[in-house]
Design a protein around this motif. Structure first.
Motif, PDB file in Angstrom:
ATOM      1  N   UNK A 111       0.814  -1.193   0.000  1.00  0.00           N
ATOM      2  CA  UNK A 111       0.000   0.000   0.000  1.00  0.00           C
ATOM      3  C   UNK A 111       0.861   1.261   0.000  1.00  0.00           C
ATOM      4  N   UNK A 112       1.967   1.219   0.754  1.00  0.00           N
ATOM      5  CA  UNK A 112       2.852   2.388   0.809  1.00  0.00           C
ATOM      6  C   UNK A 112       3.466   2.674  -0.550  1.00  0.00           C
ATOM      7  N   UNK A 113       3.829   1.620  -1.258  1.00  0.00           N
ATOM      8  CA  UNK A 113       4.445   1.789  -2.572  1.00  0.00           C
ATOM      9  C   UNK A 113       3.418   2.340  -3.562  1.00  0.00           C
ATOM     10  N   UNK A 114       2.193   1.874  -3.469  1.00  0.00           N
ATOM     11  CA  UNK A 114       1.143   2.405  -4.348  1.00  0.00           C
ATOM     12  C   UNK A 114       0.884   3.886  -4.061  1.00  0.00           C
ATOM     13  N   UNK A 115       0.866   4.238  -2.784  1.00  0.00           N
ATOM     14  CA  UNK A 115       0.663   5.650  -2.422  1.00  0.00           C
ATOM     15  C   UNK A 115       1.813   6.508  -2.938  1.00  0.00           C
ATOM     16  N   UNK A 116       3.020   5.963  -2.868  1.00  0.00           N
ATOM     17  CA  UNK A 116       4.185   6.678  -3.378  1.00  0.00           C
ATOM     18  C   UNK A 116       4.096   6.848  -4.892  1.00  0.00           C
ATOM     19  N   UNK A 117       3.660   5.808  -5.588  1.00  0.00           N
ATOM     20  CA  UNK A 117       3.491   5.889  -7.037  1.00  0.00           C
ATOM     21  C   UNK A 117       2.402   6.907  -7.401  1.00  0.00           C
ATOM     22  N   UNK A 118       1.316   6.904  -6.655  1.00  0.00           N
ATOM     23  CA  UNK A 118       0.243   7.877  -6.904  1.00  0.00           C
ATOM     24  C   UNK A 118       0.735   9.301  -6.674  1.00  0.00           C
ATOM     25  N   UNK A 119       1.562   9.478  -5.662  1.00  0.00           N
ATOM     26  CA  UNK A 119       2.145  10.797  -5.391  1.00  0.00           C
ATOM     27  C   UNK A 119       2.996  11.242  -6.569  1.00  0.00           C
ATOM     28  N   UNK A 120       3.740  10.322  -7.129  1.00  0.00           N
ATOM     29  CA  UNK A 120       4.607  10.644  -8.262  1.00  0.00           C
ATOM     30  C   UNK A 120       3.783  10.937  -9.506  1.00  0.00           C
ATOM     31  N   UNK A 121       2.703  10.212  -9.701  1.00  0.00           N
ATOM     32  CA  UNK A 121       1.855  10.408 -10.877  1.00  0.00           C
ATOM     33  C   UNK A 121       1.073  11.709 -10.814  1.00  0.00           C
ATOM     34  N   UNK A 122       0.966  12.289  -9.624  1.00  0.00           N
ATOM     35  CA  UNK A 122       0.200  13.524  -9.482  1.00  0.00           C
ATOM     36  C   UNK A 122       0.913  14.715 -10.109  1.00  0.00           C
TER      37      UNK A 122
END
Length: 111
Positions: free
Chosen positions: A1-12
């Motif tokens: 979940x942390x990695x997905x949140x990090x990826x979403x942060x980057x995609x923003x």
């Protein structure tokens, strides 16, 4: 979940992030700010991967879920490759024509 949140942060997108605004306040060029931001995200990703290795063991990549996580993290790492960002900036800078024989500033004596 942390990695997905990090990826979403980057995609923003960096341009709409707080890091971008702080870079502007600190007078950092946009490319430098983006590279710093990508490297911070990459360090966070490595921290998460290290946590997985501690919990699941050093051979975590051999498990089914581990293989999937490894592939996902490698793809994410390729997405935030700072070398590509630098190469894009370098190409743009090389395309600019600078005439170094001309004066950059004119000094006017105003009285």
């Amino acid at each position: 979940d942390d990695i997905r949140a990090l990826r979403d942060k980057c995609l923003s997108e960096y341009d709409q992030s707080q890091a971008s605004q702080m870079s502007k306040i600190r007078d950092l060029p946009p490319t430098a700010g983006r590279i710093i931001w990508y490297r911070q995200i990459e360090r966070q990703l490595q921290t998460y991967i290290n946590r997985v290795a501690v919990v699941l063991g050093e051979d975590w990549e051999n498990y089914t879920d581990g293989k999937k996580l490894k592939e996902e993290s490698d793809n994410f790492r390729n997405m935030i490759d700072t070398h590509q960002e630098f190469s894009k900036w370098e190409g743009k800078a090389a395309a600019c024509q600078f005439d170094t024989k001309e004066h950059i500033f004119d000094i006017l004596n105003v009285r």
